[in-house]
Write a protein that holds these residues in place. Structure first.
Motif, mmCIF file in Angstrom:
data_model
loop_
_atom_site.group_PDB
_atom_site.id
_atom_site.type_symbol
_atom_site.label_atom_id
_atom_site.label_comp_id
_atom_site.label_asym_id
_atom_site.label_seq_id
_atom_site.Cartn_x
_atom_site.Cartn_y
_atom_site.Cartn_z
ATOM 1 N N ILE A 159 0.843 -1.205 0.000
ATOM 2 C CA ILE A 159 0.000 0.000 0.000
ATOM 3 C C ILE A 159 0.875 1.251 0.000
ATOM 4 O O ILE A 159 0.663 2.173 -0.785
ATOM 5 N N GLN A 160 1.869 1.259 0.897
ATOM 6 C CA GLN A 160 2.727 2.453 0.971
ATOM 7 C C GLN A 160 3.504 2.671 -0.322
ATOM 8 O O GLN A 160 3.572 3.775 -0.851
ATOM 9 N N LEU A 161 4.050 1.570 -0.828
ATOM 10 C CA LEU A 161 4.841 1.694 -2.048
ATOM 11 C C LEU A 161 3.990 2.223 -3.197
ATOM 12 O O LEU A 161 4.361 3.157 -3.899
ATOM 13 N N LYS A 162 2.821 1.604 -3.352
ATOM 14 C CA LYS A 162 1.968 2.037 -4.464
ATOM 15 C C LYS A 162 1.453 3.461 -4.257
ATOM 16 O O LYS A 162 1.293 4.222 -5.216
ATOM 17 N N GLY A 163 1.205 3.803 -3.028
ATOM 18 C CA GLY A 163 0.803 5.178 -2.765
ATOM 19 C C GLY A 163 1.879 6.150 -3.209
ATOM 20 O O GLY A 163 1.611 7.161 -3.869
ATOM 21 N N MET A 164 3.121 5.829 -2.887
ATOM 22 C CA MET A 164 4.219 6.718 -3.275
ATOM 23 C C MET A 164 4.443 6.735 -4.779
ATOM 24 O O MET A 164 4.707 7.774 -5.373
ATOM 25 N N LEU A 165 4.356 5.556 -5.363
ATOM 26 C CA LEU A 165 4.604 5.475 -6.804
ATOM 27 C C LEU A 165 3.565 6.243 -7.613
ATOM 28 O O LEU A 165 3.874 6.837 -8.647
ATOM 29 N N SER A 166 2.325 6.211 -7.161
ATOM 30 C CA SER A 166 1.285 6.824 -7.981
ATOM 31 C C SER A 166 1.065 8.296 -7.689
ATOM 32 O O SER A 166 0.670 9.059 -8.571
ATOM 33 N N MET A 167 1.337 8.692 -6.466
ATOM 34 C CA MET A 167 0.988 10.056 -6.076
ATOM 35 C C MET A 167 1.387 11.139 -7.088
ATOM 36 O O MET A 167 0.532 11.892 -7.536
ATOM 37 N N PRO A 168 2.643 11.236 -7.483
ATOM 38 C CA PRO A 168 3.012 12.351 -8.368
ATOM 39 C C PRO A 168 2.357 12.266 -9.749
ATOM 40 O O PRO A 168 2.216 13.277 -10.430
ATOM 41 N N TYR A 169 1.952 11.060 -10.150
ATOM 42 C CA TYR A 169 1.392 10.895 -11.487
ATOM 43 C C TYR A 169 -0.117 11.054 -11.490
ATOM 44 O O TYR A 169 -0.716 11.331 -12.513
ATOM 45 N N LEU A 170 -0.704 10.886 -10.304
ATOM 46 C CA LEU A 170 -2.134 11.161 -10.175
ATOM 47 C C LEU A 170 -2.370 12.648 -9.952
ATOM 48 O O LEU A 170 -3.382 13.186 -10.373
ATOM 49 N N HIS A 171 -1.459 13.284 -9.277
ATOM 50 C CA HIS A 171 -1.680 14.679 -8.887
ATOM 51 C C HIS A 171 -0.580 15.618 -9.356
ATOM 52 O O HIS A 171 -0.053 16.397 -8.566
ATOM 53 N N PRO A 172 -0.230 15.587 -10.611
ATOM 54 C CA PRO A 172 0.851 16.470 -11.085
ATOM 55 C C PRO A 172 0.516 17.945 -10.852
ATOM 56 O O PRO A 172 1.383 18.733 -10.505
ATOM 57 N N GLN A 173 -0.765 18.261 -11.039
ATOM 58 C CA GLN A 173 -1.206 19.636 -10.828
ATOM 59 C C GLN A 173 -0.928 20.086 -9.398
ATOM 60 O O GLN A 173 -0.500 21.220 -9.152
ATOM 61 N N TYR A 174 -1.239 19.210 -8.472
ATOM 62 C CA TYR A 174 -1.016 19.524 -7.054
ATOM 63 C C TYR A 174 0.466 19.748 -6.794
ATOM 64 O O TYR A 174 0.862 20.716 -6.142
ATOM 65 N N LEU A 175 1.287 18.875 -7.313
ATOM 66 C CA LEU A 175 2.732 19.038 -7.130
ATOM 67 C C LEU A 175 3.182 20.380 -7.686
ATOM 68 O O LEU A 175 3.940 21.111 -7.040
ATOM 69 N N ALA A 176 2.706 20.671 -8.869
ATOM 70 C CA ALA A 176 3.166 21.881 -9.541
ATOM 71 C C ALA A 176 2.656 23.133 -8.847
ATOM 72 O O ALA A 176 3.426 24.043 -8.516
ATOM 73 N N GLU A 177 1.361 23.176 -8.607
ATOM 74 C CA GLU A 177 0.785 24.444 -8.169
ATOM 75 C C GLU A 177 0.789 24.632 -6.669
ATOM 76 O O GLU A 177 0.772 25.765 -6.193
ATOM 77 N N VAL A 178 0.794 23.558 -5.932
ATOM 78 C CA VAL A 178 0.792 23.714 -4.482
ATOM 79 C C VAL A 178 2.199 23.540 -3.908
ATOM 80 O O VAL A 178 2.649 24.329 -3.090
ATOM 81 N N LEU A 179 2.870 22.484 -4.383
ATOM 82 C CA LEU A 179 4.195 22.219 -3.809
ATOM 83 C C LEU A 179 5.327 22.825 -4.642
ATOM 84 O O LEU A 179 6.477 22.815 -4.215
#
Lengths: 217, 217, 217, 217
Positions: free
Chosen positions: C154-174
């Motif tokens: 669960i943790q691994l998959k959460g980490m692996l997918s996060m940036p690809y599911l939420h690129p907008q969030y990474l870009a605009e928030v982080l």
DNA sequence: CATGAATGAGATTTCATTCAT
DNA sequence: CATGAATGAAATCTCATTCAT
């Protein structure tokens, strides 16, 4: 009454087009246009185009069977032949007063679909029962000749439906106008002739009384 | 006369589907798929879907009329009644051996289209002429009762077409199998009964001879 | 190659829109317009809109699994940890080079549909098998701590997918740009840190060698 | 605070369907049907379908931020790590008790829409501020390693959302039941492990005290 | 002679929304 | 406050036909 104004308009337009162009040959848009209502009403009232079809066919047969049933219930008061002729007369009148719907339904019956199969196992099975019973009683009472009932039914139904399935043919080829007033009366007499000549026992005395049945169109 | 394999396959597939689903209910792709050929072949051989329709209907009526004509031409050698019964027999046999095509064509005839109007003014007008002439001669020769010919034709055509328009109804409601061998023979006898009882003059002597017509199916 | 030009254009346009607007939020017309082809091509090549969906998702997972499998097959030659890190690296690279498709597929996986259920019982079950096996071997070899494997996944998959599911969030928030060159490398190092700190046995000697795995992006 | 019965029923039905079928995959009619109210109520209470979306998402984040804020306000009384773990715990509990809404909101966040952009610049920017501040304080206090905060946040958020975005995957592929009582507790421990191993300074003394945080589910 | 690719037109259906009651 | 009827717009899909090969 005003609530279903739209629904009624859709039905009328649908019957009109299904009659002339067939179900598959008619688009829902055409129907809506003729009815002067929005296309979406067809989905709204009948779920979809097929629902409209089912509604119309079921409707037709509800009325059709009611007509037969009410005569059938008089079998105790009347002779089989009298009863048969009254049924014939009533069917002719029912078909005449619903001629567009009738043509379309009779045509649709010639297709192999699930709906038609269902219609057969319900409405047409009932119709067969009524006709069969009338013929059986007539044969038992010696009013009718001993004939193969299914074959009699085929002939009867062939005669009953022909003018309503092929009005164009009658009009343009035979120059007989099935929509004009006197046609039904005249055609009824023809079927009566057939009953007398081909179904009834020749020496049957009840023939006379039956002749008195008049069409009140 | 020697059709290409492809054309023939298209025709067979088309007849199959038009019979069960109707013309408008069948897509050219379905036909092509069933025929295992490319869709474009339909355009190639019949110009378009409507051309296929015209081809099939014309084809049907060419054969249909030829059958009637060849009996009609024997009117000088035979009595009107004999002739009529032979025509009846041949039509039944023709329809039987083309039952899919027949059902589809008879159904199509119930529509109001330009094509059907043309069919009526050509093929069906001819058919009417042949039947009418047979009846007229029969009446003149006192073989037949003096009856309204158009009404006789309506009844006759109703009887002739009924089992071929509604095979499903016969099978599933009346439990009569119109595709089985003996049906045609039996049904022919029914129509003969009708001719004898409702059309022929009762004291007509030729009745006896006509009974000898046997169906060679 | 020219034969499937149209198909390819449809796929590209579909991925583009599905990525930003979601499957249900995208109309086939939009796709066809962007692809500069006729809408009917979607039915032609994929049967219907849903067929396009299935095609894209299956396609994604075919490639995804191939990537994992090819590393999994090296398990005999490599330590479990090495293998795990190579899988992580390859998944990141695969997702990076299919980022639009990836986001859309990962999002679609969150729905309750028949298709997704099928994907789970096929592709995701396989993926779980590979990961589970790697972890099991690692634990057996004392490379990894004895942990609850599903929770690690669960943790691994959460980490692996996060940036690809939420690129907008990474870009605009982080203000982290997941599409830029060095992101994958940096993020890979983070996951490696997690592996070393939270998964691996602290005194494991192989840690050193694994550090040498470099991302060749 | 006292919503009309109707409004509440609409919200429940909407959350149910948005969760399983997504916003664009759900029609207002479905919602109204499930809620057993008239469709027009949706326009009445939420202006339009999009208003319902905004309402639900805003609602979610109001509650979400309140949860974080109330822990954040305790930063003066607690260590950064304690605080972080309490935030983690509370977020897990909040998501658990709003699991349908959570899945739907997290999924919706993956789209590129105006609304989502607004959510990011308001709620998610705030969330980032809180998390960032906690991490910064922790680093300053030497509780936490000196790490790239955005990357820590990515990992944390990936872990926090994974089980709530993909409950189906957990259940059917990993056979972990995210809706069952003990899951949250167990998963919390996993994140705590991650905090201890990958975020905290290893020799940090506060670790001990933090272990006392118990989940009261 | 036959095919696969591609298209334009149109058919059915869905959907959010409005409005009078 | 709530409803049923009705609508306009658009979405998906189907279909006959064409064309280059």
């Amino acid at each position: 009454m005003l609530k279903t104004e739209t629904k009624k308009k859709v039905i009328d337009a649908a019957v009109y087009y299904f009659n002339t162009k067939g179900f598959d040959g008619t688009s829902v848009r055409e129907i809506a246009n003729k009815a002067n209502v929005n296309v979406a009403n067809i989905s709204y009232y009948f779920e979809n185009k097929n629902g409209l079809l089912e509604y119309l066919i079921s409707n037709f047969f509800e009325g059709y069977l009611k007509v037969i049933e009410s005569r059938f219930d008089e079998l105790d008061k009347r002779s089989a032949k009298e009863c048969l002729l009254l049924v014939v007369k009533d069917i002719l009148l029912y078909q005449k007063s619903n001629r567009h719907l009738t043509r379309f339904v009779l045509r649709e019956l010639t297709l192999d679909t699930l709906l038609i199969r269902e219609i057969m196992t319900t409405y047409l099975a009932k119709e067969r029962y009524y006709l069969k019973t009338i013929f059986e009683i007539g044969m038992k009472q010696k009013e009718f000749k001993k004939l193969a009932i299914p074959f009699i039914i085929i002939q009867l139904k062939g005669m009953l439906s022909m003018p309503y399935l092929h009005p164009q043919y009658l009009a343009e080829v035979l120059h007989v106008m099935p929509n004009e007033e006197y046609f039904t009366e005249q055609y009824y007499k023809e079927i009566e002739r057939w009953v007398n000549a081909a179904v009834s026992e020749p020496f049957e005395k009840t023939v006379k009384t039956n002749n008195q049945i008049a069409l009140s169109i």
